[in-house]
Design a protein around this motif. Structure first.
Motif, PDB file in Angstrom:
ATOM      1  N   TYR A  75      98.230  31.004  71.448  1.00 44.87           N
ATOM      2  CA  TYR A  75      98.150  32.493  71.488  1.00 44.87           C
ATOM      3  C   TYR A  75      96.567  32.819  70.866  1.00 44.87           C
ATOM      4  O   TYR A  75      96.717  33.892  70.151  1.00 44.87           O
ATOM      5  CB  TYR A  75      99.505  33.282  70.836  1.00 44.87           C
ATOM      6  CG  TYR A  75     100.766  32.807  71.311  1.00 44.87           C
ATOM      7  CD1 TYR A  75     101.051  33.709  72.338  1.00 44.87           C
ATOM      8  CD2 TYR A  75     101.709  31.702  71.118  1.00 44.87           C
ATOM      9  CE1 TYR A  75     102.101  33.453  73.174  1.00 44.87           C
ATOM     10  CE2 TYR A  75     102.622  31.597  71.804  1.00 44.87           C
ATOM     11  CZ  TYR A  75     103.032  32.454  72.663  1.00 44.87           C
ATOM     12  OH  TYR A  75     104.341  32.282  73.327  1.00 44.87           O
ATOM     13  N   SER A 133      91.855  25.451  69.399  1.00 47.64           N
ATOM     14  CA  SER A 133      92.643  25.616  70.686  1.00 47.64           C
ATOM     15  C   SER A 133      93.977  26.244  69.906  1.00 47.64           C
ATOM     16  O   SER A 133      94.389  25.714  69.011  1.00 47.64           O
ATOM     17  CB  SER A 133      92.885  24.334  71.480  1.00 47.64           C
ATOM     18  OG  SER A 133      93.646  23.424  70.562  1.00 47.64           O
ATOM     19  N   GLN A 152      91.314  36.453  70.017  1.00 44.60           N
ATOM     20  CA  GLN A 152      90.183  36.752  70.622  1.00 44.60           C
ATOM     21  C   GLN A 152      90.011  38.419  71.070  1.00 44.60           C
ATOM     22  O   GLN A 152      89.318  39.183  70.839  1.00 44.60           O
ATOM     23  CB  GLN A 152      89.833  36.140  71.882  1.00 44.60           C
ATOM     24  CG  GLN A 152      89.609  34.428  71.398  1.00 44.60           C
ATOM     25  CD  GLN A 152      89.626  33.753  72.678  1.00 44.60           C
ATOM     26  OE1 GLN A 152      90.518  33.495  73.421  1.00 44.60           O
ATOM     27  NE2 GLN A 152      88.611  33.201  72.970  1.00 44.60           N
ATOM     28  N   LEU A 153      91.272  38.974  71.730  1.00 44.46           N
ATOM     29  CA  LEU A 153      91.259  40.149  71.823  1.00 44.46           C
ATOM     30  C   LEU A 153      91.144  41.501  71.029  1.00 44.46           C
ATOM     31  O   LEU A 153      90.653  42.271  71.229  1.00 44.46           O
ATOM     32  CB  LEU A 153      92.707  40.339  72.678  1.00 44.46           C
ATOM     33  CG  LEU A 153      93.225  41.945  73.312  1.00 44.46           C
ATOM     34  CD1 LEU A 153      92.062  42.192  74.519  1.00 44.46           C
ATOM     35  CD2 LEU A 153      94.421  42.057  73.866  1.00 44.46           C
ATOM     36  N   THR A 202      84.992  28.921  69.914  1.00 45.03           N
ATOM     37  CA  THR A 202      85.170  28.789  71.308  1.00 45.03           C
ATOM     38  C   THR A 202      84.190  28.322  72.515  1.00 45.03           C
ATOM     39  O   THR A 202      84.863  28.048  73.146  1.00 45.03           O
ATOM     40  CB  THR A 202      86.149  29.979  71.652  1.00 45.03           C
ATOM     41  OG1 THR A 202      85.159  31.227  71.889  1.00 45.03           O
ATOM     42  CG2 THR A 202      87.330  30.280  71.053  1.00 45.03           C
ATOM     43  N   PHE A 256      94.283  33.567  72.125  1.00 44.54           N
ATOM     44  CA  PHE A 256      93.847  34.886  72.831  1.00 44.54           C
ATOM     45  C   PHE A 256      94.183  36.328  72.179  1.00 44.54           C
ATOM     46  O   PHE A 256      93.493  37.162  72.528  1.00 44.54           O
ATOM     47  CB  PHE A 256      94.350  34.943  74.416  1.00 44.54           C
ATOM     48  CG  PHE A 256      95.834  35.350  74.622  1.00 44.54           C
ATOM     49  CD1 PHE A 256      96.072  36.435  74.655  1.00 44.54           C
ATOM     50  CD2 PHE A 256      96.639  34.418  74.578  1.00 44.54           C
ATOM     51  CE1 PHE A 256      97.444  36.846  74.855  1.00 44.54           C
ATOM     52  CE2 PHE A 256      98.128  34.503  74.360  1.00 44.54           C
ATOM     53  CZ  PHE A 256      98.480  35.778  74.931  1.00 44.54           C
TER      54      PHE A 256
END
Length: 303
Positions: A132, A129, A137-138, A189, A134
């Motif tokens: 940021y 976790s 991931q992006l 994730t 994400f």
């Protein structure tokens, strides 16, 4: 963890064997290939450490972070290698593009804002976790798209037969990596078994071998000849059929074989008869006569 250790060990051994196999080509390899190999091997070493970091105070945070950093460096090295094939991407443009894409992901990883805690860690599963995360991931979802776009654009915009062959063979070589990249981020994730990391590492090993293999034009042609309906596959099939039917007479078989060679050489030189004649070590007028006599096709319509 045992499955991960075995898969990672096999993958590391195969990567080292790949480098050993292509050691004679090191002088001709661009820096990107060495960076790809270094990053993928470093990922393997991180995977092998997963089993031993459970007892560490940070619960393996450092190793997981390094795993992501090295995987990002490896995939962006692949992007840089792909961009080198296109005359549209100058070196300064490559640096700017890769820098803008890579910098945010490396920043959130190294500053600890990408991965703040390891929610669960045991012998099978790991969840991460971070506020940021994400961003990381992006990047993993965006990288395969950017690499494929660069190669497809180069393929569509280039008129050079040699360049199109290089791009097609590289795109085929990168298919395992393009499929595995999103799996890396989903590993931590989506509560997937951690040995999935070893499977992605095997896919990265296949990519490394194919990238090294397709560095030469001969191997690019050979790899594409295994693709059904490809131009290279049709050429080899036609040659095989010609040689396999000697009952039609030696002269006719040799003429058809010669026509195939002339067509491929003309395609390779983008229709430049003078260059093709030098490659074939015959006179330009002789080549022109053979083309007229045997009705060789243009490079746009290969046999």
């Amino acid at each position: 963890m045992t499955h991960l250790f075995i898969l990672s060990g096999i993958s590391l051994l195969l990567k080292l064997l790949t480098l050993l196999q292509f050691r004679k080509c090191f002088r001709t390899f661009p820096v990107c290939i060495f960076l790809i190999a270094f990053s993928f091997i470093a990922m393997n070493l991180c995977e092998l450490c997963f089993q031993h970091v459970l007892l560490e105070q940070d619960g393996g945070y450092t190793v997981v972070t390094l795993y992501y950093v090295f995987s990002l460096l490896g995939i962006y090295a692949v992007l840089s290698y792909a961009m080198q094939f296109s005359p549209h991407f100058q070196p300064w443009w490559q640096i700017i593009t890769i820098g803008l894409l890579l910098a945010p992901q490396i920043f959130v990883l190294l500053t600890g804002t990408g991965i703040t805690t390891i929610v669960r860690w045991d012998d099978s599963f790991t969840q991460l976790s971070g506020s940021y995360f994400f961003v990381v991931q992006l990047g993993y979802y965006l990288q395969p798209l950017v690499i494929a776009t660069v190669l497809l654009y180069t393929q569509a915009s280039s008129k050079s037969h040699n360049l199109r062959l290089r791009v097609k063979s590289l795109l085929l070589a990168l298919l395992p990596l393009l499929a595995a990249a999103p799996g890396i981020v989903n590993l931590f994730t989506s509560s997937l078994p951690i040995y999935i990391s070893g499977i992605t590492s095997i896919l990265f090993t296949i990519t490394l071998w194919l990238v090294c293999f397709t560095h030469t034009e001969k191997n690019q042609f050979l790899l594409m000849s295994y693709v059904p309906l490809s131009r290279e596959n049709r050429i080899l099939r036609a040659l095989a059929e010609t040689v396999a039917q000697p009952d039609r007479g030696l002269r006719r078989v040799l003429q058809e074989y010669e026509t195939q060679i002339l067509n491929e050489t003309l395609a390779k030189t983008d229709g430049n008869i003078t260059h093709a004649a030098k490659i074939l070590k015959i006179g330009r007028s002789t080549l022109s006569q053979k083309m007229s006599k045997q009705e060789c096709q243009s490079p746009e319509e290969p046999s």
